[in-house]
Design a protein around this motif. Structure first.
Motif, PDB file in Angstrom:
ATOM      1  N   VAL A   1     -36.104  41.629  24.828  1.00 54.73           N
ATOM      2  CA  VAL A   1     -34.644  41.707  25.011  1.00 54.73           C
ATOM      3  C   VAL A   1     -34.247  41.430  26.451  1.00 54.73           C
ATOM      4  O   VAL A   1     -33.331  40.638  26.710  1.00 54.73           O
ATOM      5  N   ALA A   2     -34.932  42.072  27.404  1.00 49.60           N
ATOM      6  CA  ALA A   2     -34.559  41.925  28.816  1.00 49.60           C
ATOM      7  C   ALA A   2     -34.557  40.470  29.281  1.00 49.60           C
ATOM      8  O   ALA A   2     -33.612  40.041  29.963  1.00 49.60           O
TER       9      ALA A   2
ATOM     10  N   ARG B   1     -31.239  35.833  30.892  1.00 48.64           N
ATOM     11  CA  ARG B   1     -30.894  34.424  30.658  1.00 48.64           C
ATOM     12  C   ARG B   1     -29.406  34.279  30.380  1.00 48.64           C
ATOM     13  O   ARG B   1     -28.739  33.395  30.925  1.00 48.64           O
ATOM     14  N   ILE B   2     -28.872  35.141  29.553  1.00 48.03           N
ATOM     15  CA  ILE B   2     -27.453  35.092  29.183  1.00 48.03           C
ATOM     16  C   ILE B   2     -26.576  35.363  30.396  1.00 48.03           C
ATOM     17  O   ILE B   2     -25.593  34.655  30.644  1.00 48.03           O
TER      18      ILE B   2
ATOM     19  N   THR C   1     -27.312  35.232  33.619  1.00 48.49           N
ATOM     20  CA  THR C   1     -27.482  34.356  34.782  1.00 48.49           C
ATOM     21  C   THR C   1     -26.565  33.151  34.708  1.00 48.49           C
ATOM     22  O   THR C   1     -25.933  32.765  35.702  1.00 48.49           O
ATOM     23  N   ASP C   2     -26.472  32.550  33.538  1.00 45.88           N
ATOM     24  CA  ASP C   2     -25.623  31.363  33.376  1.00 45.88           C
ATOM     25  C   ASP C   2     -25.144  31.285  31.938  1.00 45.88           C
ATOM     26  O   ASP C   2     -25.738  30.605  31.098  1.00 45.88           O
ATOM     27  N   PRO C   3     -24.055  31.995  31.604  1.00 47.97           N
ATOM     28  CA  PRO C   3     -23.579  32.026  30.214  1.00 47.97           C
ATOM     29  C   PRO C   3     -23.197  30.655  29.676  1.00 47.97           C
ATOM     30  O   PRO C   3     -23.238  30.424  28.472  1.00 47.97           O
ATOM     31  N   ALA C   4     -22.837  29.732  30.565  1.00 46.89           N
ATOM     32  CA  ALA C   4     -22.433  28.402  30.114  1.00 46.89           C
ATOM     33  C   ALA C   4     -23.621  27.569  29.652  1.00 46.89           C
ATOM     34  O   ALA C   4     -23.454  26.593  28.919  1.00 46.89           O
ATOM     35  N   ALA C   5     -24.824  27.947  30.086  1.00 46.25           N
ATOM     36  CA  ALA C   5     -26.006  27.147  29.757  1.00 46.25           C
ATOM     37  C   ALA C   5     -26.883  27.798  28.698  1.00 46.25           C
ATOM     38  O   ALA C   5     -27.979  27.309  28.414  1.00 46.25           O
ATOM     39  N   VAL C   6     -26.435  28.885  28.093  1.00 46.02           N
ATOM     40  CA  VAL C   6     -27.245  29.584  27.102  1.00 46.02           C
ATOM     41  C   VAL C   6     -27.338  28.746  25.827  1.00 46.02           C
ATOM     42  O   VAL C   6     -26.323  28.330  25.277  1.00 46.02           O
ATOM     43  N   PRO C   7     -28.547  28.490  25.337  1.00 44.04           N
ATOM     44  CA  PRO C   7     -28.701  27.724  24.099  1.00 44.04           C
ATOM     45  C   PRO C   7     -28.406  28.583  22.873  1.00 44.04           C
ATOM     46  O   PRO C   7     -27.975  29.736  23.003  1.00 44.04           O
ATOM     47  N   ASP C   8     -28.650  28.043  21.687  1.00 41.42           N
ATOM     48  CA  ASP C   8     -28.390  28.812  20.474  1.00 41.42           C
ATOM     49  C   ASP C   8     -29.472  29.878  20.278  1.00 41.42           C
ATOM     50  O   ASP C   8     -30.483  29.929  20.987  1.00 41.42           O
TER      51      ASP C   8
ATOM     52  N   ASN D   1     -23.349  38.053  19.060  1.00 41.06           N
ATOM     53  CA  ASN D   1     -22.237  38.906  19.464  1.00 41.06           C
ATOM     54  C   ASN D   1     -22.368  39.342  20.919  1.00 41.06           C
ATOM     55  O   ASN D   1     -21.372  39.471  21.636  1.00 41.06           O
ATOM     56  N   TYR D   2     -23.605  39.595  21.370  1.00 40.61           N
ATOM     57  CA  TYR D   2     -23.821  39.961  22.774  1.00 40.61           C
ATOM     58  C   TYR D   2     -23.403  38.809  23.680  1.00 40.61           C
ATOM     59  O   TYR D   2     -22.734  39.015  24.701  1.00 40.61           O
ATOM     60  N   ILE D   3     -23.798  37.580  23.310  1.00 38.99           N
ATOM     61  CA  ILE D   3     -23.417  36.402  24.098  1.00 38.99           C
ATOM     62  C   ILE D   3     -21.899  36.269  24.155  1.00 38.99           C
ATOM     63  O   ILE D   3     -21.317  36.062  25.232  1.00 38.99           O
ATOM     64  N   THR D   4     -21.266  36.405  23.005  1.00 39.56           N
ATOM     65  CA  THR D   4     -19.807  36.258  22.948  1.00 39.56           C
ATOM     66  C   THR D   4     -19.113  37.308  23.798  1.00 39.56           C
ATOM     67  O   THR D   4     -18.190  36.995  24.558  1.00 39.56           O
TER      68      THR D   4
END
Length: 273
Positions: free
Chosen positions: A167-168, A173-174, A176-183, A212-215
């Motif tokens: 998880v960590a 990753r999320i 650090t750069d939310p715009a570059a997070v893949p699926d 949902n965490y990403i969103t």
């Protein structure tokens, strides 16, 4: 397959509004949710609960606590889906979120679900044998919820090896750069697990699925930019927060916050440049 309503005749802090087990579960749709906290657990077969924009499969022993007024529906995936269920009433029913947190739902796995299954079976037996008084029931309801809360406090500890290993790294990753997070599939490959297993771990430690965490993180990032950088246009904030389509960003922002990005700025006294 017994079901009982209003187990207590007294007005007590916590009590049971309805309870049942060995229930042959039918499909249910509640567009406006249920007015009380609602626990649903699989006893045999398999079903799917849909809420918060995702499908949550409940296998044997797994359960979910759904907060009041959370739109949801569920259906059976197997010919027979038998469930145990419980809804809470009482004068403090609206304060259960202080024990269990603010999430719209909380998921429990099979191993931990055994406690809740046994609790329901034991409570129903005591009630049917007239061995359950109102005060004892209220205390037991509190113990049920505290046990539930304790599981999530334990699982949220960042030193847990599963959290550290799977998880960590994804959270880092999320964030650090939310715009570059893949699926989600790609994220799962990065830590060498299946998307389903990664999502289960996220629910266990954070209370949210990976998506949902990403969103939620992206929307929180957008809020910071909207207030902290008034010179940025909404389209730019959309892209910086990880949304590639501004219309989709506005739609998700409204769904998450109840307002548009521009109105959010106005609410905080921010004038767009």
């Amino acid at each position: 397959m017994p079901i009982f309503f209003k187990l207590s005749i007294q007005e007590l802090p916590l009590t049971i509004d309805s309870i049942g087990n060995r229930w042959s579960q039918e499909s249910i749709s509640r567009p406006k949710g249920f007015p009380l906290y609602h626990w649903l657990q699989t006893e045999s077969g398999q079903g799917t609960v849909t809420l918060a924009g995702e499908d949550i499969v409940l296998n044997l022993g797994e359960g979910i606590l759904i907060a009041p007024h959370t739109p949801h529906r569920y259906r059976n995936n197997t010919k027979s889906w038998r469930t145990a269920f419980l809804t809470f009433g009482g004068t403090l029913a609206n304060d259960i979120r202080k024990i269990c947190g603010e999430a719209s739902y909380l998921f429990i796995g099979t191993e931990e679900g055994q406690y809740f299954q046994e609790w329901i079976d034991r409570t129903l037996l005591s009630y049917q044998e007239n061995r359950l008084d109102d005060l004892t029931l209220s205390v037991q309801c509190y113990e049920f919820l505290m046990h539930f809360s304790g599981i999530y406090r334990k699982h949220s500890q960042t030193e847990h090896p599963l959290y550290r290993q799977y998880v960590a790294p994804i959270i880092e990753r999320i964030e650090t750069d939310p715009a570059a997070v893949p699926d989600v599939d790609s994220l799962a490959r990065e830590v060498h697990v299946s998307p389903q297993y990664l999502t289960r771990l996220f629910r266990r430690f954070t209370g949210y699925s990976v998506q949902n965490y990403i969103t939620r993180f992206r929307i929180n990032r957008a809020k910071e930019l909207l207030v902290g950088k008034p010179y940025l246009q909404v389209q730019s904030i959309s892209h910086m927060s990880g949304f590639h389509d501004v219309s989709h960003f506005i739609s998700v922002f409204r769904r998450q916050t109840g307002t548009t990005p521009k109105q959010f700025r106005k609410n905080y006294g921010v004038n767009e440049s």
